[in-house]
Scaffold this active site. Structure first.
Site, PDB file in Angstrom:
ATOM      1  N   TRP A  72     -34.493  78.110  16.028  1.00 18.66           N
ATOM      2  CA  TRP A  72     -35.098  77.401  17.161  1.00 18.66           C
ATOM      3  C   TRP A  72     -35.071  78.257  18.413  1.00 18.66           C
ATOM      4  O   TRP A  72     -36.035  78.289  19.174  1.00 18.66           O
ATOM      5  CB  TRP A  72     -34.400  76.056  17.388  1.00 18.66           C
ATOM      6  N   ASP A  92     -31.478  73.750  24.998  1.00 26.43           N
ATOM      7  CA  ASP A  92     -32.013  72.866  23.949  1.00 26.43           C
ATOM      8  C   ASP A  92     -30.813  72.131  23.356  1.00 26.43           C
ATOM      9  O   ASP A  92     -29.928  72.756  22.765  1.00 26.43           O
ATOM     10  CB  ASP A  92     -32.718  73.743  22.902  1.00 26.43           C
ATOM     11  N   LYS A 145     -33.020  63.366  16.289  1.00 22.13           N
ATOM     12  CA  LYS A 145     -31.738  63.679  15.675  1.00 22.13           C
ATOM     13  C   LYS A 145     -30.659  62.678  16.092  1.00 22.13           C
ATOM     14  O   LYS A 145     -29.980  62.143  15.255  1.00 22.13           O
ATOM     15  CB  LYS A 145     -31.305  65.099  16.032  1.00 22.13           C
TER      16      LYS A 145
HETATM   17  C1  LIG Z   1     -35.261  69.882  15.474  1.00 20.70           C
HETATM   18  C2  LIG Z   1     -35.082  70.881  16.539  1.00 20.70           C
HETATM   19  C3  LIG Z   1     -36.164  71.413  17.237  1.00 20.70           C
HETATM   20  C4  LIG Z   1     -37.596  71.032  16.919  1.00 20.70           C
HETATM   21  O1  LIG Z   1     -37.831  69.769  17.381  1.00 20.70           O
HETATM   22  P1  LIG Z   1     -39.298  69.115  17.304  1.00 20.70           P
HETATM   23  O2  LIG Z   1     -39.072  67.847  18.069  1.00 20.70           O
HETATM   24  O3  LIG Z   1     -39.602  68.919  15.866  1.00 20.70           O
HETATM   25  O4  LIG Z   1     -40.247  70.038  17.964  1.00 20.70           O
HETATM   26  C5  LIG Z   1     -35.920  72.323  18.237  1.00 20.70           C
HETATM   27  N1  LIG Z   1     -34.665  72.694  18.548  1.00 20.70           N
HETATM   28  C6  LIG Z   1     -33.599  72.214  17.891  1.00 20.70           C
HETATM   29  C7  LIG Z   1     -32.226  72.664  18.267  1.00 20.70           C
HETATM   30  C8  LIG Z   1     -33.766  71.296  16.866  1.00 20.70           C
HETATM   31  O5  LIG Z   1     -32.712  70.804  16.212  1.00 20.70           O
END
Ligand SMILES: *Cc1c(COP(=O)(O)O)cnc(C)c1O
Length: 361
Positions: free
Chosen positions: A102, A172, A196
């Site tokens: 990511w 993030d 999540k």
């Molecule tokens: C799942 C995830 C993403 C991607 O998220 P989307 O909402 O599918 O774009 C990005 N960064 C992290 C750390 C993730 O766990």
């Protein structure tokens, strides 16, 4: 009906309390004669829902008044572009730390909009650790520093935050939002895809310090401008109304049933300890992450034998433990044990792993 223990990395388990409340309110929310899904986002009933979600988030996360909470769409992946478009506006450069897929994707996107400096990376060991935080040298002229605080695929978490001086820290937190208290004032921007730990897919939450909301780069599409969403209270266009309602219920559950993020953290630590303890002593299974970098949320592990890994995934699924297959770049297994996974679910998984170990060692 028998609900499984779902170890999916996302979308993932929701608290049963939340699903039951949503189900009770499905046909008629309050005395409105309609479902939340059917409401106008401009109605006063919906206005109360979105503002209640925001105030619960502010309370739970202790978000200072000089931060805006934005309810957006496009997933965390859209933030990979929105951040440079809106923040790479002074010196047109930013620092990135690569700790997994990511953060790699975030960095690749930022390169389209300015100069990117990779400060550190753990790619040399399949992202199984967080690089030495104290050894990182940040550019004082960078417009921001970007990190991925919890790495969903590799199961690592930063053991501490980097010191970036006056340069805003952007993180993030998709796979750890609401899992433990965070000092929001240490960050310029926090962002997360909701699917999540915060609610269903379709909602992206951005928490941004007000002074960072300014004029974006030239040519930035309207929908990619933080200012537009901030000025319109996340109502510039139709927000993901139902997902926001569900996020509000998750916050209500955290506040009323769990008792806040300190308590949630204790429960998450208890769950993670059960699993890591077992992995550290198992003759068959072992964790793939260096102890100082372990995530509380995502726990990858292997047997060291691909065929045995496959057998484990198949047998665990048949026993009601689903989505344990690891990410294709790590192999083996991964147990995502987000907020909604009960302690009993982790205990039951470990009991199943012990039995499998006895039968296959
Ligand atoms: C799942 C995830 C993403 C991607 O998220 P989307 O909402 O599918 O774009 C990005 N960064 C992290 C750390 C993730 O766990």
């Amino acid at each position: 009906m028998s609900r499984v223990y779902n170890f999916s990395a996302g979308p993932s388990m929701m608290p049963e309390w939340v699903l039951k409340k949503a189900s009770n309110e499905m046909l008629e929310y309050g005395a409105t004669g309609q479902s939340v899904m059917e409401m106008s986002h401009r109605s006063k009933e919906y206005e109360a829902i979105i503002r209640s979600c925001e105030s619960l988030l502010r309370e739970l996360m202790n978000i200072p008044d000089n931060y805006k909470v934005l309810f957006l769409q496009g997933g965390a992946s859209s933030q990979f572009a929105m951040i440079p478009l809106n923040l790479m506006t002074k010196n047109h450069k930013a620092d990135y730390v690569t700790t997994g897929q990511w953060s790699k994707k975030a960095m690749a996107e930022a390169k389209r909009y300015g100069t990117v400096n990779e400060v550190a990376s753990s790619a040399d060991k399949t992202f199984s650790y967080i690089p030495d935080v104290d050894a990182m040298k940040f550019d004082p002229e960078a417009d921001y520093v970007h990190i991925t605080l919890n790495n969903t695929i590799y199961g690592t978490k930063w053991p501490k935050l980097p010191e970036t001086g006056n340069v805003p820290l952007v993180a993030d937190i998709s796979s750890m939002a609401l899992s433990e208290p965070l000092d929001v004032s240490k960050f310029g921007v926090l962002y997360a895809g909701a699917q999540k730990n915060m609610g269903p897919a379709g909602l992206t939450v951005v928490i941004i310090r007000e002074d960072l909301i300014g004029e974006p780069q030239e040519g930035t599409p309207t929908m990619f401008q933080y200012k537009i969403h901030a000025d319109n209270g996340s109502m510039y266009n139709t927000p993901p109304t139902y997902s926001i309602y569900m996020c509000g219920l998750v916050c209500q559950w955290l506040k009323e049933e769990i008792g806040g993020l300190e308590n949630m953290k204790k429960i998450n630590e208890e769950k993670a300890a059960i699993l890591y303890d077992f992995l550290d002593h198992s003759k068959l299974f072992k964790g793939t992450v260096e102890p100082g970098s372990r995530s509380l949320m995502n726990v990858p592990f292997v047997t060291g034998d691909e065929e045995l890994d496959k057998k484990f995934v198949a047998e665990s699924k048949a026993a009601g433990f689903v989505n344990l297959k690891g990410h294709r770049t790590v192999g083996g297994m991964r147990a995502s044990i987000y907020n909604a996974m009960p302690v009993e679910g982790v205990k039951a998984l470990v009991a199943f792993m012990k039995k499998f170990e006895e039968e296959n060692a």
